[in-house]
Motif scaffolding. Sequence first.
Motif, short mmCIF file in Angstrom:
data_model
loop_
_atom_site.label_atom_id
_atom_site.label_comp_id
_atom_site.label_asym_id
_atom_site.label_seq_id
_atom_site.Cartn_x
_atom_site.Cartn_y
_atom_site.Cartn_z
N TYR A 109 -9.16 15.34 4.71
CA TYR A 109 -8.33 15.14 3.52
C TYR A 109 -9.16 14.64 2.36
CZ TYR A 109 -4.66 15.23 7.04
OH TYR A 109 -3.85 15.58 8.08
N SER A 110 -8.91 15.22 1.21
CA SER A 110 -9.56 14.78 -0.01
C SER A 110 -8.52 14.85 -1.13
CB SER A 110 -10.75 15.68 -0.33
OG SER A 110 -11.35 15.25 -1.52
N GLY A 111 -8.23 13.72 -1.71
CA GLY A 111 -7.23 13.67 -2.77
C GLY A 111 -6.56 12.32 -2.82
N SER A 112 -5.49 12.24 -3.58
CA SER A 112 -4.81 10.95 -3.73
C SER A 112 -3.30 11.11 -3.60
CB SER A 112 -5.16 10.33 -5.08
OG SER A 112 -4.62 11.13 -6.11
N ILE A 113 -2.66 9.98 -3.33
CA ILE A 113 -1.20 9.92 -3.22
C ILE A 113 -0.73 8.80 -4.13
CG2 ILE A 113 0.72 9.37 -1.68
CD1 ILE A 113 -0.96 10.54 0.60
N SER A 114 0.31 9.06 -4.91
CA SER A 114 0.91 8.06 -5.79
C SER A 114 2.20 7.54 -5.16
CB SER A 114 1.22 8.66 -7.16
OG SER A 114 0.05 9.14 -7.76
N ILE A 115 2.30 6.22 -5.06
CA ILE A 115 3.46 5.58 -4.45
C ILE A 115 4.11 4.68 -5.48
CG2 ILE A 115 4.26 4.04 -2.63
CD1 ILE A 115 1.75 4.98 -1.04
N GLU A 116 5.39 4.87 -5.69
CA GLU A 116 6.15 4.07 -6.64
C GLU A 116 6.52 2.75 -5.98
OE1 GLU A 116 9.53 5.40 -9.68
OE2 GLU A 116 10.13 5.51 -7.58
N ALA A 117 6.13 1.64 -6.60
CA ALA A 117 6.34 0.31 -6.02
C ALA A 117 7.34 -0.50 -6.84
CB ALA A 117 5.01 -0.41 -5.90
N LYS A 118 8.38 0.14 -7.34
CA LYS A 118 9.35 -0.56 -8.19
C LYS A 118 10.07 -1.68 -7.46
CE LYS A 118 10.47 2.97 -11.55
NZ LYS A 118 11.51 3.79 -12.14
#
Length: 179
Positions: A111-120
């Motif tokens: 795997y190469s890349g990123s993940i965005s996680i919303e931490a509201k």
Amino acid sequence: MLCRIIYCTAVLLATASVILLALFSPLPHRKAHKTPQLALSFYIQQPQVGGSSMHPAPPKPGAWIFHRMLTEGPENTSRVVGKAQGFIIPVESFAYSAFNIIYLTFHTHQYSGSISIEAKNFGHKETEELAVVGGTGSFSFARGLAVFAETNRQTPNLDATYLIKLHLKFPNRSQTIPG
């Protein structure tokens, strides 16, 4: 009379052919458009300098800015697979801010890349369920759920090691976007 026999025979043959075609014709080939799914587990490690945590707890009204390593296992000597970075403002008035995002970046052969996680809605509970709102590289357009669980409750939250379980879904990549 002969005309009537021919007509009845034609109707009988037509009916028989419709029934036979319905029974023996191949089914249409339908591709099942399943959304590809992926489940991964990793650990966020706390940096250690001289036996203590490198980052003390932020003051109550401040922001929590962090840069941590992602590993395969719970030990801080486990293989590093990426990093976790984030910016969280825990203050009541900013608790639902768009700035409260956690980025997981992966650098492995798989795997190469990123993940965005919303931490509201990030609190300091034992287990947090947060929304995955996008990704890049191997995780392009990912959506899903990120479950954060503390693995050691003896220490304050900032010194804890977190287990992250990702449950990702990807859109059907075979469809083309008109334009």
